[in-house]
Write an enzyme that holds these catalytic residues in place. Structure first.
Site, PDB file in Angstrom:
ATOM      1  N   ASN A  88       0.862  -1.175   0.000  1.00 24.61           N
ATOM      2  CA  ASN A  88       0.000   0.000   0.000  1.00 24.61           C
ATOM      3  C   ASN A  88       0.903   1.231   0.000  1.00 24.61           C
ATOM      4  O   ASN A  88       1.843   1.328   0.808  1.00 24.61           O
ATOM      5  CB  ASN A  88      -0.904  -0.006   1.235  1.00 24.61           C
ATOM      6  CG  ASN A  88      -1.932  -1.113   1.193  1.00 24.61           C
ATOM      7  OD1 ASN A  88      -2.427  -1.459   0.126  1.00 24.61           O
ATOM      8  ND2 ASN A  88      -2.253  -1.685   2.344  1.00 24.61           N
ATOM      9  N   GLN A  95      -2.195   2.955   3.052  1.00 22.19           N
ATOM     10  CA  GLN A  95      -0.963   2.910   3.844  1.00 22.19           C
ATOM     11  C   GLN A  95      -1.171   3.679   5.147  1.00 22.19           C
ATOM     12  O   GLN A  95      -1.568   4.851   5.128  1.00 22.19           O
ATOM     13  CB  GLN A  95       0.218   3.513   3.070  1.00 22.19           C
ATOM     14  CG  GLN A  95       1.549   3.308   3.801  1.00 22.19           C
ATOM     15  CD  GLN A  95       2.760   3.798   3.001  1.00 22.19           C
ATOM     16  OE1 GLN A  95       2.637   4.390   1.937  1.00 22.19           O
ATOM     17  NE2 GLN A  95       3.947   3.530   3.539  1.00 22.19           N
ATOM     18  N   HIS A 101       6.567  -1.549   3.739  1.00 24.39           N
ATOM     19  CA  HIS A 101       6.330  -2.931   4.160  1.00 24.39           C
ATOM     20  C   HIS A 101       5.573  -3.658   3.076  1.00 24.39           C
ATOM     21  O   HIS A 101       4.706  -3.099   2.408  1.00 24.39           O
ATOM     22  CB  HIS A 101       5.566  -2.992   5.482  1.00 24.39           C
ATOM     23  CG  HIS A 101       4.339  -2.131   5.518  1.00 24.39           C
ATOM     24  ND1 HIS A 101       4.403  -0.777   5.701  1.00 24.39           N
ATOM     25  CD2 HIS A 101       3.031  -2.429   5.390  1.00 24.39           C
ATOM     26  CE1 HIS A 101       3.176  -0.269   5.682  1.00 24.39           C
ATOM     27  NE2 HIS A 101       2.319  -1.260   5.490  1.00 24.39           N
TER      28      HIS A 101
HETATM   29  P1  5GP Z   1      -0.650  -0.512   5.937  1.00 26.19           P
HETATM   30  O1  5GP Z   1      -2.066  -0.169   6.356  1.00 26.19           O
HETATM   31  O2  5GP Z   1       0.283   0.646   6.250  1.00 26.19           O
HETATM   32  O3  5GP Z   1      -0.515  -1.025   4.551  1.00 26.19           O
HETATM   33  O4  5GP Z   1      -0.216  -1.738   6.832  1.00 26.19           O
HETATM   34  C1  5GP Z   1       0.132  -1.595   8.182  1.00 26.19           C
HETATM   35  C2  5GP Z   1      -0.133  -2.928   8.823  1.00 26.19           C
HETATM   36  O5  5GP Z   1       0.517  -2.951  10.078  1.00 26.19           O
HETATM   37  C3  5GP Z   1      -1.611  -3.188   9.094  1.00 26.19           C
HETATM   38  O6  5GP Z   1      -2.024  -4.372   8.410  1.00 26.19           O
HETATM   39  C4  5GP Z   1      -1.691  -3.337  10.611  1.00 26.19           C
HETATM   40  O7  5GP Z   1      -2.611  -4.328  11.027  1.00 26.19           O
HETATM   41  C5  5GP Z   1      -0.269  -3.672  10.976  1.00 26.19           C
HETATM   42  N1  5GP Z   1       0.113  -3.244  12.307  1.00 26.19           N
HETATM   43  C6  5GP Z   1      -0.163  -2.038  12.883  1.00 26.19           C
HETATM   44  N2  5GP Z   1       0.383  -1.974  14.116  1.00 26.19           N
HETATM   45  C7  5GP Z   1       1.013  -3.166  14.321  1.00 26.19           C
HETATM   46  C8  5GP Z   1       1.775  -3.700  15.422  1.00 26.19           C
HETATM   47  O8  5GP Z   1       1.987  -3.066  16.450  1.00 26.19           O
HETATM   48  N3  5GP Z   1       2.244  -4.963  15.271  1.00 26.19           N
HETATM   49  C9  5GP Z   1       2.048  -5.697  14.140  1.00 26.19           C
HETATM   50  N4  5GP Z   1       2.559  -6.927  14.094  1.00 26.19           N
HETATM   51  N5  5GP Z   1       1.350  -5.222  13.078  1.00 26.19           N
HETATM   52  C10 5GP Z   1       0.842  -3.972  13.170  1.00 26.19           C
END
Ligand code: 5GP
Ligand code: ZN
Length: 115
Positions: A88, A95, A101
């Site tokens: 994302n 994101q 990531h």
């Molecule tokens: P994005 O939304 O930026 O593409 O993905 C961020 C991801 O990080 C989300 O799927 C969310 O669930 C995950 N995430 C957020 N905080 C934490 C955390 O403290 N630990 C872990 N393992 N995942 C997290």
């Protein structure tokens, strides 16, 4: 490490994570809010805001993230029938953590197009 970056803090060991794969330049851990039976997050240890800025600044590191994702897919048994890698990029695309990531998603049918 970038101050106030969640994934820099996980890389530094300040916040616990369920680590499933690591190299000298990458770390991978299970997503805290999984969207599929297997949902692993792969990050470079170095902070880059998104996949495009990482690829521009350090293409060897970008390749290392992709290689790690592929190894995780094999280890998690996702290669048949398949899996999805997602970066994302930007808030409008979902994101929420601005440390690049790769989501590794699998273990259920994955519809296309994504929502
Ligand atoms: P994005 O939304 O930026 O593409 O993905 C961020 C991801 O990080 C989300 O799927 C969310 O669930 C995950 N995430 C957020 N905080 C934490 C955390 O403290 N630990 C872990 N393992 N995942 C997290
Ligand atoms: Zn970071």
């Amino acid at each position: 490490m970038t101050a106030d970056c969640l994934f820099c803090r996980i890389v530094a060991g300040e916040i616990p994570a369920d680590v499933v794969h690591e190299t000298d330049v990458t770390l991978a851990f299970r997503d805290i809010n999984p969207q599929a039976p297997t949902h692993v997050i792969v990050v470079p240890r170095a902070h880059h805001p998104n996949v495009a800025t990482m690829a521009e600044a350090d293409p060897v590191l970008a390749a290392a993230v992709l290689r790690a994702a592929g190894e995780i897919a094999v280890a998690e048994g996702l290669t048949e029938p398949g899996y999805r890698l997602v970066f994302n990029t930007g808030a409008g695309a979902g994101q929420s953590v601005f440390h690049v990531h790769c989501h590794v998603l699998g273990g259920r049918p994955l519809a296309w197009p994504p929502g």
